[in-house]
Design a protein around this motif. Sequence first.
Motif, PDB file in Angstrom:
ATOM      1  N   LEU A  79       0.799  -1.228   0.000  1.00 35.82           N
ATOM      2  CA  LEU A  79       0.000   0.000   0.000  1.00 35.82           C
ATOM      3  C   LEU A  79       0.836   1.284   0.000  1.00 35.82           C
ATOM      4  CD1 LEU A  79      -3.295   0.477   1.960  1.00 35.82           C
ATOM      5  CD2 LEU A  79      -1.647   2.326   1.805  1.00 35.82           C
ATOM      6  N   PRO A  80       1.842   1.440   0.869  1.00 33.24           N
ATOM      7  CA  PRO A  80       2.610   2.698   0.862  1.00 33.24           C
ATOM      8  C   PRO A  80       3.269   2.995  -0.482  1.00 33.24           C
ATOM      9  CG  PRO A  80       3.023   1.503   2.885  1.00 33.24           C
ATOM     10  CD  PRO A  80       2.264   0.572   1.996  1.00 33.24           C
ATOM     11  N   TRP A  81       3.701   1.975  -1.200  1.00 36.74           N
ATOM     12  CA  TRP A  81       4.327   2.195  -2.505  1.00 36.74           C
ATOM     13  C   TRP A  81       3.310   2.751  -3.495  1.00 36.74           C
ATOM     14  CZ3 TRP A  81       3.811   0.246  -7.534  1.00 36.74           C
ATOM     15  CH2 TRP A  81       4.882   0.538  -8.402  1.00 36.74           C
ATOM     16  N   HIS A  82       2.128   2.167  -3.533  1.00 36.64           N
ATOM     17  CA  HIS A  82       1.087   2.661  -4.442  1.00 36.64           C
ATOM     18  C   HIS A  82       0.669   4.083  -4.067  1.00 36.64           C
ATOM     19  CE1 HIS A  82       0.386  -1.039  -6.682  1.00 36.64           C
ATOM     20  NE2 HIS A  82       0.386  -1.711  -5.546  1.00 36.64           N
ATOM     21  N   LEU A 138       2.579  11.109  -9.030  1.00 31.47           N
ATOM     22  CA  LEU A 138       1.931  11.241 -10.344  1.00 31.47           C
ATOM     23  C   LEU A 138       0.976  12.427 -10.370  1.00 31.47           C
ATOM     24  CD1 LEU A 138       1.300   7.452 -11.043  1.00 31.47           C
ATOM     25  CD2 LEU A 138       2.718   8.967 -12.459  1.00 31.47           C
ATOM     26  N   VAL A 139       0.274  12.647  -9.275  1.00 39.17           N
ATOM     27  CA  VAL A 139      -0.614  13.816  -9.188  1.00 39.17           C
ATOM     28  C   VAL A 139       0.192  15.095  -9.336  1.00 39.17           C
ATOM     29  CG1 VAL A 139      -1.997  15.182  -7.570  1.00 39.17           C
ATOM     30  CG2 VAL A 139      -2.446  12.744  -7.842  1.00 39.17           C
ATOM     31  N   ARG A 140       1.347  15.138  -8.703  1.00 39.08           N
ATOM     32  CA  ARG A 140       2.159  16.360  -8.695  1.00 39.08           C
ATOM     33  C   ARG A 140       2.746  16.686 -10.068  1.00 39.08           C
ATOM     34  NH1 ARG A 140       5.895  15.260  -3.545  1.00 39.08           N
ATOM     35  NH2 ARG A 140       6.938  17.174  -4.277  1.00 39.08           N
ATOM     36  N   ILE A 141       2.861  15.685 -10.950  1.00 37.30           N
ATOM     37  CA  ILE A 141       3.353  15.983 -12.306  1.00 37.30           C
ATOM     38  C   ILE A 141       2.204  15.981 -13.317  1.00 37.30           C
ATOM     39  CG2 ILE A 141       5.656  15.102 -11.823  1.00 37.30           C
ATOM     40  CD1 ILE A 141       4.959  12.544 -13.293  1.00 37.30           C
ATOM     41  N   GLY A 142       0.963  15.925 -12.805  1.00 36.99           N
ATOM     42  CA  GLY A 142      -0.198  16.062 -13.678  1.00 36.99           C
ATOM     43  C   GLY A 142      -0.640  14.799 -14.391  1.00 36.99           C
ATOM     44  N   HIS A 143      -0.165  13.632 -13.978  1.00 34.77           N
ATOM     45  CA  HIS A 143      -0.564  12.372 -14.610  1.00 34.77           C
ATOM     46  C   HIS A 143      -1.705  11.754 -13.799  1.00 34.77           C
ATOM     47  CE1 HIS A 143       3.571  11.770 -16.785  1.00 34.77           C
ATOM     48  NE2 HIS A 143       3.010  12.951 -17.028  1.00 34.77           N
ATOM     49  N   ASP A 144      -2.879  12.372 -13.893  1.00 31.72           N
ATOM     50  CA  ASP A 144      -3.989  11.969 -13.033  1.00 31.72           C
ATOM     51  C   ASP A 144      -4.551  10.595 -13.377  1.00 31.72           C
ATOM     52  OD1 ASP A 144      -4.594  14.225 -11.119  1.00 31.72           O
ATOM     53  OD2 ASP A 144      -4.535  15.336 -13.011  1.00 31.72           O
ATOM     54  N   ALA A 145      -4.516  10.194 -14.626  1.00 31.38           N
ATOM     55  CA  ALA A 145      -5.041   8.876 -14.987  1.00 31.38           C
ATOM     56  C   ALA A 145      -4.213   7.770 -14.323  1.00 31.38           C
ATOM     57  CB  ALA A 145      -5.041   8.709 -16.502  1.00 31.38           C
ATOM     58  N   GLU A 146      -2.895   7.916 -14.374  1.00 28.39           N
ATOM     59  CA  GLU A 146      -2.030   6.923 -13.725  1.00 28.39           C
ATOM     60  C   GLU A 146      -2.171   6.994 -12.204  1.00 28.39           C
ATOM     61  OE1 GLU A 146       2.055   6.363 -15.335  1.00 28.39           O
ATOM     62  OE2 GLU A 146       1.513   8.071 -16.604  1.00 28.39           O
ATOM     63  N   ALA A 147      -2.312   8.204 -11.680  1.00 31.88           N
ATOM     64  CA  ALA A 147      -2.474   8.376 -10.237  1.00 31.88           C
ATOM     65  C   ALA A 147      -3.760   7.697  -9.769  1.00 31.88           C
ATOM     66  CB  ALA A 147      -2.504   9.857  -9.883  1.00 31.88           C
ATOM     67  N   LEU A 148      -4.819   7.858 -10.541  1.00 34.70           N
ATOM     68  CA  LEU A 148      -6.099   7.224 -10.208  1.00 34.70           C
ATOM     69  C   LEU A 148      -5.920   5.713 -10.079  1.00 34.70           C
ATOM     70  CD1 LEU A 148      -9.178   7.374  -9.849  1.00 34.70           C
ATOM     71  CD2 LEU A 148      -9.385   7.278 -12.345  1.00 34.70           C
ATOM     72  N   HIS A 149      -5.173   5.128 -10.999  1.00 32.79           N
ATOM     73  CA  HIS A 149      -4.918   3.682 -10.970  1.00 32.79           C
ATOM     74  C   HIS A 149      -4.186   3.293  -9.680  1.00 32.79           C
ATOM     75  CE1 HIS A 149      -3.745  -0.321 -12.312  1.00 32.79           C
ATOM     76  NE2 HIS A 149      -2.513  -0.022 -11.960  1.00 32.79           N
ATOM     77  N   GLU A 150      -3.206   4.093  -9.265  1.00 30.76           N
ATOM     78  CA  GLU A 150      -2.438   3.766  -8.058  1.00 30.76           C
ATOM     79  C   GLU A 150      -3.296   3.874  -6.800  1.00 30.76           C
ATOM     80  OE1 GLU A 150       0.324   2.380  -8.087  1.00 30.76           O
ATOM     81  OE2 GLU A 150       0.992   2.775 -10.144  1.00 30.76           O
ATOM     82  N   PHE A 151      -4.128   4.922  -6.733  1.00 32.28           N
ATOM     83  CA  PHE A 151      -4.977   5.064  -5.549  1.00 32.28           C
ATOM     84  C   PHE A 151      -6.010   3.941  -5.481  1.00 32.28           C
ATOM     85  CE2 PHE A 151      -3.886   9.752  -5.991  1.00 32.28           C
ATOM     86  CZ  PHE A 151      -2.960   9.718  -4.960  1.00 32.28           C
ATOM     87  N   GLU A 152      -6.526   3.526  -6.621  1.00 36.84           N
ATOM     88  CA  GLU A 152      -7.470   2.406  -6.627  1.00 36.84           C
ATOM     89  C   GLU A 152      -6.774   1.111  -6.219  1.00 36.84           C
ATOM     90  OE1 GLU A 152      -9.087   2.572 -10.565  1.00 36.84           O
ATOM     91  OE2 GLU A 152     -10.789   3.822  -9.932  1.00 36.84           O
ATOM     92  N   ALA A 168      -4.252   0.924  -4.165  1.00 29.24           N
ATOM     93  CA  ALA A 168      -4.041   1.014  -2.716  1.00 29.24           C
ATOM     94  C   ALA A 168      -5.335   0.717  -1.966  1.00 29.24           C
ATOM     95  CB  ALA A 168      -3.529   2.405  -2.352  1.00 29.24           C
ATOM     96  N   LEU A 169      -6.437   1.237  -2.455  1.00 31.42           N
ATOM     97  CA  LEU A 169      -7.728   0.995  -1.799  1.00 31.42           C
ATOM     98  C   LEU A 169      -8.121  -0.476  -1.861  1.00 31.42           C
ATOM     99  CD1 LEU A 169      -9.635   4.155  -3.053  1.00 31.42           C
ATOM    100  CD2 LEU A 169      -9.310   3.522  -0.658  1.00 31.42           C
ATOM    101  N   ALA A 170      -7.740  -1.153  -2.937  1.00 37.44           N
ATOM    102  CA  ALA A 170      -8.073  -2.566  -3.086  1.00 37.44           C
ATOM    103  C   ALA A 170      -7.365  -3.443  -2.067  1.00 37.44           C
ATOM    104  CB  ALA A 170      -7.727  -3.034  -4.499  1.00 37.44           C
ATOM    105  N   LEU A 171      -6.340  -2.901  -1.406  1.00 41.61           N
ATOM    106  CA  LEU A 171      -5.572  -3.684  -0.437  1.00 41.61           C
ATOM    107  C   LEU A 171      -6.195  -3.669   0.956  1.00 41.61           C
ATOM    108  CD1 LEU A 171      -2.006  -2.622  -1.594  1.00 41.61           C
ATOM    109  CD2 LEU A 171      -3.116  -4.834  -1.943  1.00 41.61           C
ATOM    110  N   GLY A 172      -7.356  -3.032   1.093  1.00 40.65           N
ATOM    111  CA  GLY A 172      -8.089  -3.077   2.362  1.00 40.65           C
ATOM    112  C   GLY A 172      -7.480  -2.289   3.499  1.00 40.65           C
ATOM    113  N   PRO A 173      -7.176  -1.002   3.306  1.00 38.62           N
ATOM    114  CA  PRO A 173      -6.623  -0.205   4.415  1.00 38.62           C
ATOM    115  C   PRO A 173      -7.656   0.003   5.512  1.00 38.62           C
ATOM    116  CG  PRO A 173      -7.194   1.214   2.577  1.00 38.62           C
ATOM    117  CD  PRO A 173      -7.383  -0.188   2.095  1.00 38.62           C
ATOM    118  N   SER A 174      -7.196   0.471   6.675  1.00 36.77           N
ATOM    119  CA  SER A 174      -8.120   0.785   7.769  1.00 36.77           C
ATOM    120  C   SER A 174      -9.005   1.961   7.357  1.00 36.77           C
ATOM    121  CB  SER A 174      -7.346   1.122   9.035  1.00 36.77           C
ATOM    122  OG  SER A 174      -6.574   2.297   8.831  1.00 36.77           O
ATOM    123  N   ALA A 175     -10.028   2.211   8.151  1.00 38.92           N
ATOM    124  CA  ALA A 175     -11.036   3.210   7.779  1.00 38.92           C
ATOM    125  C   ALA A 175     -10.440   4.595   7.548  1.00 38.92           C
ATOM    126  CB  ALA A 175     -12.124   3.278   8.844  1.00 38.92           C
TER     127      ALA A 175
END
Length: 415
Positions: free
Chosen positions: A360-363, A370-384, A386-393
């Motif tokens: 999770l921390p790597w994603h 990626l957000v900071r360099i404006g690559h939002d599509a790739e960033a969206l993939h990484e955040f999804e 990370a969320l798929a790994l079941g973090p705490s609330a």
Amino acid sequence: MRALLDRTFREAGGRVIAALAASFRDLDLAEEAFAEACARAIERWGSAPPVDPAAWLYAVGRRWALDRLRRRITAAGYRPDVPAPPPTPEDQAMALDDPIPDERLRLIFVCCHPAMNAEARVALTLRTVCGLTTPQIAAAFLTPEPTLAQRLVRAKRKIAEAGVPFEVPGPDHWPERMDAVLSTLEIAYAQAHADAAGLGPNADLAVEVLGLTALLARLVSEDAEVQALAATVRFTEARRPARLAVDGTMIPLTLQDTTLWDTGLIAEADLYLARSAALSQASRTRPGPRALQAAIHGAHAGRRKTGVTPWAAILGIYNALLGLRDDPVIRTNRAVALAEVEGPESGLAALDLTPIPGWLPWHAARGDMLVRIGHDAEALHEFEAALALGPSAAEQRYLAACRDTSRSRLSPFSA
């Protein structure tokens, strides 16, 4: 009733299993006996829970284990240890001078036996004494769960075959176990700290590790790495009051309100860190990996006074740390510091040199860069991912907000 059993399992499970293992010299049998005792507790505690739940589980587990041994044809010649006689006044007086006065810490030293390799003994201790699950331990070691499970099985088999005694080692034997003991405490605390809200099943380990590291620092006062770990835990725990927003969302370190940090814990950490540095200097040795990690946390703590995070200094410490402990976790954290010093492009390039899919921390770090360099599509993939790994609330709320921000920027209907 179930809440009582869950609390007893967390707080005393490792102690009961270790006591059973010490009696029968068989860790598998001890775990089976404890599981059977828990099953019987579910059936019998409803109307009249015991006054001492841990003692009840031990007694029931011990009876079950004795019955099981009697039925084992292959164990016809086996005899469990003769129960110890009641303590005499002299025994009780000697107990006051126990070299390791805390029960959990004693058990950690017992299980970190040098007969096993370092990773195996840490994993087994986390499972047996600290009550972490196999998936949690596998995630801590960045190891597939089936692989970790096999290592645990092999470690227990080796204990049985080698006749490893479950006994408290004397101070002369502490050095050969110390690194495994410190690693166990590190990972146990990391599991507790991972949940920003402090509501997870291992949340109580955070306070316990605070106490255990203080005790260990007093018992082994001339070990720089022991002092450094005590510093790191306090620097990290000092930030807990600032880690959660009003709505329950996790607040990352760089955005935390430093006025909420616990100054008492920071002061304690500073003392331990200074002690660690003085010991290294006196022995004319380079700071160890835990000393460098404590120095990184100390640098972050300095933001409370200066208002600025010294990223260049932190990056320099990470560079030194890689020379002592080159692993994917350190490389990921170094990449985050590099992004602050040289820009997100450099950080992203460093991050991609050591991909850790499924961590999770790597994603999350990659998504942020990626957000900071404006690559939002790739960033969206990484955040999804990370969320798929079941973090705490709390972490889930934070990552979901990052994901939604990236998604909104991609939408033609966003403002």
